[in-house]
Design a protein around this motif. Sequence first.
Motif, short mmCIF file in Angstrom:
data_model
loop_
_atom_site.label_atom_id
_atom_site.label_comp_id
_atom_site.label_asym_id
_atom_site.label_seq_id
_atom_site.Cartn_x
_atom_site.Cartn_y
_atom_site.Cartn_z
N ASN A 1 0.83 -1.19 -0.04
CA ASN A 1 0.01 0.09 0.01
C ASN A 1 0.98 1.32 -0.06
N TYR A 2 2.25 1.27 -0.26
CA TYR A 2 2.93 2.64 -0.55
C TYR A 2 2.55 3.16 -1.98
N PRO B 1 -1.46 10.87 6.90
CA PRO B 1 -0.34 10.00 6.73
C PRO B 1 0.16 9.75 5.59
N ARG C 1 2.92 7.20 3.15
CA ARG C 1 3.38 5.93 2.74
C ARG C 1 3.80 5.90 1.57
N GLY D 1 12.32 5.22 0.82
CA GLY D 1 11.06 4.86 1.33
C GLY D 1 10.65 6.15 2.37
N VAL E 1 7.74 6.86 5.58
CA VAL E 1 6.26 6.57 6.28
C VAL E 1 6.24 7.60 7.42
N GLU F 1 3.22 9.19 10.19
CA GLU F 1 1.84 9.43 10.71
C GLU F 1 1.79 10.40 11.89
N VAL G 1 4.31 5.72 14.88
CA VAL G 1 5.36 4.93 14.03
C VAL G 1 6.55 4.66 14.85
N ASN H 1 8.27 -0.82 13.69
CA ASN H 1 7.67 -0.80 12.22
C ASN H 1 8.69 -0.81 11.00
N GLY I 1 7.77 9.12 12.22
CA GLY I 1 8.24 8.39 10.80
C GLY I 1 9.45 7.82 10.65
#
Length: 330
Positions: A117-118, A177, A179, A204, A206, A208, A213, A217, A295
Motif C-alpha cells: 500500500n505504498y 499519513p 506512505r 521510502g 512513512v 503518521e 510509528v 515498524n 515516521g
Amino acid sequence: MKKYIHKIKSALDLEELEKLRIEVFGKKGVLATSFAKLKTLANEEKKSYAGELNSLKQELTKVFNAKKDNLLKEHTQKLMQKEGVDVTLFDAACESGALHPVQATMDKIIDYFLNMNYEIQEGPLVEDDFHNFEALNLPQFHPARDMQDTFYFKDSMLLRTHTSPVQIRTMLSKKPPIRVISPGAVFRKDLDLTHTPQFHQVEGLVVEEGDKVSFSNLKFILEDFLTYMFGDVKVRFRPSFFPFTEPSAEVDISCIFCKGAGCRVCSHTGWLEVLGCGMVDPNVYQAVGYENVSGFAFGLGVERFAMLLHKIPDLRSLYEGDLRLLEQFK
Ligand code: DAH
C-alpha cells in the motif's frame, strides 16, 4: 411468389440480395403489387388471401434478414482475410529481448511496496540545494556534504545525489499519513568497480500523526522486504549516522554467496550491507513545518541489489550494453 424464398436463400452475394430486396419488398415489388390486388377481390376472398399474403411476407422477411446476416459475416471475413495482418505469423528474424537487470530489479522492489500500500512519488532529477541538502539537515558547511560528490549547475542547482529530496517534496505537498516510495536515477561524481556517475535508488518514507510509528515498524517492513528480495537471509541493523534520520541504522543481510561463512564478496565478514534507514530527524520535520508526527525513512541502491541478486562482479558492466551480459537475462 414462394419461389422468392428459394431465390433469397440461394443469393450468392450482397449485391444479388439487394436486387432481390427491391424485387420483393420495393415500392413496385411483388409484395406491394400483390397487396394492391386485394382491392380488386370480393370480401370473402380478400380475407383468406390477405392472411396468406401476410404470413408469406413474414416468412420472406425472416429469410431475408437471416440471409443478409450471413452474407455480411461472410463479407467481413473475406475482407479480413484479404486485408488483415496475421499477428501469429512467426518471424524468424525477430528475437525478443528482456528487461535490463536494473529495471527488472527496480520492478521487483516496487512490486513489494505497492503490495504494502505504498504510493509512488517522483521528483525532479535537477534539484535545488534546499531539497537535496538543506531541508535534509545537511546545512551548507556541514561536513556530511563531503560524503556526496555533487554535479553542480549554476545558481545552486544540482543533479540530485540521492532520492531523499523526494521526502521533502512529499512532506511539503501533503499531510500525514504518508506512505511512499520514490524510485529513480541519482548522480554522483564517482567511477570505479562499485560506482557509476549515474545509478538508481529507491527511497521510502512513512509518516503518521502522533507517535504511531516506531523503530519496530521500520524493522518489520525491512526484514520482510529483504526476505522477499533475497530469500532465506538473516537481517541485522547496525547503528549508523545519516543527517536526516535519528536514530539511524545500516542494514546488512547474511552473505548470499557464502551463507555467512565469510568470502571475498563480504570481505570475510559474513554480512553484506544493503541499505540505510532510520527515524526521520526532528530537524527534517521542522524544515517542512510538521509537528507532532512520527515516521521512518530508508534508502537503497538498485544496482547493488541487482548485482547481489545476479552475482554481477563489476557494476560498470551493467551500463556497457554488452549483449553477452544482457542475453543472460532473457
Ligand atoms: N540518502 C542516502 C544515500 O544516498 C540513503 C538513505 C539512508 C536514505 C538513510 C534514507 C535513510 O532515507 O534513512 O546514501
